[in-house]
Each structure stands twice: as structure tokens, then as C-alpha cells.
Motif scaffolding. Structure first.
Motif, PDB file in Angstrom:
ATOM      1  N   THR A 139     -74.032  11.035  52.193  1.00  0.00           N
ATOM      2  CA  THR A 139     -74.202  11.135  50.741  1.00  0.00           C
ATOM      3  C   THR A 139     -72.885  10.851  50.023  1.00  0.00           C
ATOM      4  O   THR A 139     -71.807  11.168  50.517  1.00  0.00           O
ATOM      5  CB  THR A 139     -74.715  12.520  50.312  1.00  0.00           C
ATOM      6  N   HIS A 142     -74.752  12.407  44.321  1.00  0.00           N
ATOM      7  CA  HIS A 142     -76.170  12.762  44.430  1.00  0.00           C
ATOM      8  C   HIS A 142     -76.981  11.710  45.179  1.00  0.00           C
ATOM      9  O   HIS A 142     -78.201  11.854  45.332  1.00  0.00           O
ATOM     10  CB  HIS A 142     -76.763  12.943  43.025  1.00  0.00           C
ATOM     11  N   LEU A 143     -76.325  10.632  45.666  1.00  0.00           N
ATOM     12  CA  LEU A 143     -77.047   9.537  46.311  1.00  0.00           C
ATOM     13  C   LEU A 143     -76.967   9.622  47.833  1.00  0.00           C
ATOM     14  O   LEU A 143     -75.892   9.817  48.402  1.00  0.00           O
ATOM     15  CB  LEU A 143     -76.484   8.188  45.861  1.00  0.00           C
ATOM     16  N   GLU A 144     -78.104   9.445  48.481  1.00  0.00           N
ATOM     17  CA  GLU A 144     -78.130   9.306  49.930  1.00  0.00           C
ATOM     18  C   GLU A 144     -77.979   7.827  50.281  1.00  0.00           C
ATOM     19  O   GLU A 144     -78.679   6.974  49.728  1.00  0.00           O
ATOM     20  CB  GLU A 144     -79.436   9.832  50.525  1.00  0.00           C
ATOM     21  N   ILE A 162     -80.131   2.359  49.532  1.00  0.00           N
ATOM     22  CA  ILE A 162     -80.055   3.470  48.586  1.00  0.00           C
ATOM     23  C   ILE A 162     -81.374   3.503  47.821  1.00  0.00           C
ATOM     24  O   ILE A 162     -81.708   2.549  47.118  1.00  0.00           O
ATOM     25  CB  ILE A 162     -78.884   3.298  47.603  1.00  0.00           C
TER      26      ILE A 162
END
Length: 253
Positions: A139, A142-144, A162
Motif C-alpha cells: 500500500t 490509501h491505495l493498494e 491499482i
């Protein structure tokens, strides 16, 4: 999430001094391709993919003053040669930049830019933090980010998924396991060098065949050489839902 194509060409795809081919002479700005890089913006997060030799020019053109992280695909110079330009970001942001890459790319960066890592009291070197990644999700904010490993001849290259977006460059082969990570992607960015066979890059026919297996809603081709020809003419040859990307293009995904 917004994607800005900072550059869509290769080192063999940018204007060449003294060249009189139709691409170099083209008045269409879409034919002026800097080395491949992309900016991902989601909420207040700015992530750049690759730091090519044209990175400073790309930053100035797009008025980018903040980069939270950089993703590195592989350590060829056309993808890491602009590392020194993060000094300007260090100055404006007053902090180091996080560089997310595997051990292979970190070694390549250190070998190409040894002065950055030398023991010295010189205060104006690029300031960065390596964040080691492997072939498993991680991560940023807030992004995986899901790495997708492809091969550029025998060199491993990291692509990235993403959400419903994926970015793949310098691909020639990919395993079925890694290909499965792309299923369900709605927007795919993929390399397509030229029509003639190349030992380490997809041709346009191979890239189009690959897209047919993944079945995204739309695909944008990048990493074009001069042999890809003019933007306007190449676009006419592409199937529905497939587009030739160009420098400065912005898309919502």
C-alpha cells in the motif's frame, strides 16, 4: 483516479537531432514522445511511475510540485535516468521521496547514480528512501498496489495494478499466473513498440492479441518507437477500444 501520461516513447522514439523522418518532422504534438512515465492522482495522493531522463521537462510541463512516491518498473536508463531531478521536489516538499522498487532495480539505480549514495557532506544530493517491494501487494497511502511481473527478454519488469487500472511496460512475455492478476482490469496501459518483431518488446500485433485475452474496456498503448509511425495514422489501424496514448494525455479511471 486520474492518470496523466508524462511520456509515451522510448529512447528510440523521441525526436533525434538531424533526423528527417516523418515522426521527427511532424507538426502534430502527439508525435513528440518523451520517455515513458505516468502520474497517478487519487484524492491528495500523487504517485509517479518511472523517472526517465525527461522527468524535469515532464514536471515543468504538467506543473507538478508534489510527488508522494515513485514506482520503478525496471532499471534501464530510459526509466531511471531522471533520478537527479527529485532534488527539485526535495526542495519544494522539504522531505525525501519514497522510491518503491525491487532489489534488482535498487541495485541498478545505485550503479547508475553512485554519487547520490556516496559518503559526503555535500548538501544538495537527491534525498530518497528506498522501499523494497516484492511480487505481492503493498500500500501507498490509501491505495493498494498489486505488482504484475513481466519479462523484457530475460529481465524482470514490474507492472502495477491499482483498482481497475493496470500499467505494463517493456513486456515481451508474461506467465499465466501473472496474467491472471490483470483479469477484471477496465483500463489497461500496455507497451507496443512497432510492427516488426523485436526480441524484448511486444509488437502492435502481439499487444493487440494480449489485450484480447485480458478484455479490458479500453487500452492505451505506450513505449512506441519511431517505427510506430505517426499518431494519426497508427490510431486508424487500432481496433475499437484501443488507443495510442500521447504525452500530456489525461484519463479518468
Amino acid at each position: 483516479m486520474q492518470i496523466t501520461f508524462l511520456g509515451t516513447g522510448t529512447s528510440a522514439g523521441i525526436p533525434i537531432i538531424g533526423c528527417k523522418c516523418e515522426v521527427c518532422k511532424s507538426p502534430d504534438p502527439r508525435d513528440n514522445r518523451l520517455r515513458c512515465s505516468a502520474l497517478i492522482q487519487d484524492e491528495d495522493l500523487n504517485i509517479v511511475i518511472d523517472l526517465g531522463p525527461d522527468f524535469r521537462q515532464q514536471l515543468l510541463r504538467e506543473n507538478i510540485y508534489k510527488v508522494d512516491a515513485v514506482l520503478i518498473t525496471h532499471p534501464h536508463r530510459d526509466h531511471i535516468g531522471g533520478l537527479d531531478e527529485i532534488r527539485a521536489l526535495n526542495f519544494t516538499m522539504q522531505q525525501p521521496i519514497d522510491i518503491y522498487c525491487d532489489g534488482f532495480s535498487e541495485l541498478g539505480i545505485r550503479e547508475l547514480h553512485p554519487y547520490v549514495f556516496a559518503k559526503t557532506d555535500y548538501p544538495y544530493l537527491p534525498k530518497l528512501n528506498f522501499v523494497r517491494i516484492e511480487n505481492k501487494p503493498f500500500t501507498i497511502g490509501h491505495l493498494e498496489i498489486i505488482p504484475v511481473e513481466v519479462f523484457h527478454a530475460t529481465m524482470p519488469v514490474k507492472g502495477f495494478r491499482i483498482k481497475d487500472f493496470a500499467y505494463i511496460t517493456d513486456c515481451k512475455t508474461i506467465s499465466e499466473t501473472e496474467k491472471a492478476k490483470l483479469i477484471g482490469v477496465r483500463t489497461l496501459v500496455l507497451n507496443a513498440l512497432r510492427d516488426e518483431e523485436h526480441y524484448s518488446h511486444f509488437t502492435f500485433a502481439q499487444a493487440i492479441e494480449f489485450v484480447g485475452k485480458i478484455k479490458p474496456e479500453r487500452t492505451y498503448f505506450i513505449h512506441m518507437s519511431h517505427q510506430a509511425g505517426l499518431h494519426q495514422e497508427r490510431q486508424k489501424l487500432l481496433p475499437e477500444g484501443m488507443f495510442l496514448a500521447h504525452d500530456g494525455l489525461k484519463i479518468e479511471v
